[in-house]
Write an enzyme that holds these catalytic residues in place. Structure first.
Site, PDB file in Angstrom:
ATOM      1  N   ASP A 107       0.830  -1.200   0.000  1.00  0.00           N
ATOM      2  CA  ASP A 107       0.000   0.000   0.000  1.00  0.00           C
ATOM      3  C   ASP A 107       0.870   1.258   0.000  1.00  0.00           C
ATOM      4  O   ASP A 107       0.719   2.128  -0.835  1.00  0.00           O
ATOM      5  CB  ASP A 107      -0.983  -0.006   1.184  1.00  0.00           C
ATOM      6  N   ASP A 110       7.183   3.795   3.306  1.00  0.00           N
ATOM      7  CA  ASP A 110       7.623   4.993   4.015  1.00  0.00           C
ATOM      8  C   ASP A 110       9.140   4.888   4.188  1.00  0.00           C
ATOM      9  O   ASP A 110       9.892   5.261   3.295  1.00  0.00           O
ATOM     10  CB  ASP A 110       6.870   5.075   5.347  1.00  0.00           C
ATOM     11  N   VAL A 160      -1.120   9.628   5.823  1.00  0.00           N
ATOM     12  CA  VAL A 160      -2.372   9.634   5.063  1.00  0.00           C
ATOM     13  C   VAL A 160      -3.265   8.465   5.470  1.00  0.00           C
ATOM     14  O   VAL A 160      -2.793   7.459   6.012  1.00  0.00           O
ATOM     15  CB  VAL A 160      -2.103   9.580   3.542  1.00  0.00           C
ATOM     16  N   ASP A 166      -5.086   3.031   7.448  1.00  0.00           N
ATOM     17  CA  ASP A 166      -5.801   3.374   8.676  1.00  0.00           C
ATOM     18  C   ASP A 166      -5.049   4.377   9.547  1.00  0.00           C
ATOM     19  O   ASP A 166      -3.837   4.548   9.428  1.00  0.00           O
ATOM     20  CB  ASP A 166      -6.030   2.125   9.521  1.00  0.00           C
ATOM     21  N   ARG A 172     -10.130   3.142   6.861  1.00  0.00           N
ATOM     22  CA  ARG A 172      -9.735   2.255   5.757  1.00  0.00           C
ATOM     23  C   ARG A 172     -10.773   2.267   4.638  1.00  0.00           C
ATOM     24  O   ARG A 172     -10.456   2.016   3.481  1.00  0.00           O
ATOM     25  CB  ARG A 172      -9.580   0.811   6.258  1.00  0.00           C
TER      26      ARG A 172
END
Ligand code: IMP
Ligand code: MG
Length: 194
Positions: A107, A110, A160, A166, A172
């Site tokens: 997803d 980072d 975000v 979430d 979500r």
């Protein structure tokens, strides 16, 4: 504010960064690219629960070649919104990926720390190939070389939510990616799950 602007959840969003139609358009492009690149390779798409569930569901519907789909579940050790890269598998793959072409679907990347740990673990199972597809990427300086084959969107270094992501297990189900309003953050506990 555009989509879902009248819902109680969307009231907590300060800014929509990626609208639903933008997500879907980009995912269609990624699906077409993956379909071309993996033709005749019978790939296995592997995702980490739970954040990736929505992206995975939309991405596979844009892929026009035969594929398999599997998921792993992990627990991250480390407080708050940042992880320290130490993860424990709580659900393993059910498909044997040895000699298979594996596309790992994320997803958001980072720091990339947890991804490195997961990729190392998958590599020991000797897949024929192992590449990464991420919906979102933050332009943070990564602590090691991370070769990402497919990137949906590059984001600013902001936390975000939405489209699977979430904050403390909420948001979500928003169909877009947005930044939380500060008031929503102070109202809730710090998150600690993936
Ligand atoms: P990394 O190890 O720092 O790359 O952490 C990536 C994981 O942290 C993602 O798979 C998410 O679960 C979580 N994460 C990182 N940034 C965000 C964000 O902006 N919103 C929600 N979850 C995030
Ligand atoms: Mg999380």
């Amino acid at each position: 504010m555009t989509e879902s602007a009248n819902s109680p959840l969307a009231e907590d969003i300060a800014e929509i960064l990626i609208a639903e139609h933008e997500l879907q358009a980009r995912i269609a492009e990624l699906g077409a690219q993956i379909s071309a690149d993996y033709r005749d390779r019978d790939p296995v798409l592997v995702g980490v629960l739970r954040g990736v569930f929505m992206f995975m569901a939309d991405l596979v519907r844009q892929i026009t070649i035969p594929i398999s789909v599997d998921f792993i579940g992990i627990t991250r050790y480390g407080p708050s919104t940042r992880t320290h890269g130490v993860v424990r598998f709580v659900k393993d793959l059910e498909i044997n990926i040895e000699d298979r072409h594996v596309l790992f679907v994320e997803d958001v990347i980072d720091t990339g720390l947890s991804l490195r740990y997961i990729m190392r673990s998958l590599e020991t199972r000797q897949p024929a190939s192992l590449r990464i597809c991420t919906l979102l990427s933050k332009p943070r300086i990564r602590l090691f070389d991370l070769d990402v084959a497919y990137t949906g969107f590059v984001l600013p270094d902001k936390f975000v939510v939405g489209y699977g992501l979430d904050y403390d297990e909420r948001y979500r189900n928003l169909p877009f990616v947005g930044v939380l309003d500060d008031r929503a953050i102070t109202r809730q506990r710090l998150p600690n799950s993936s």
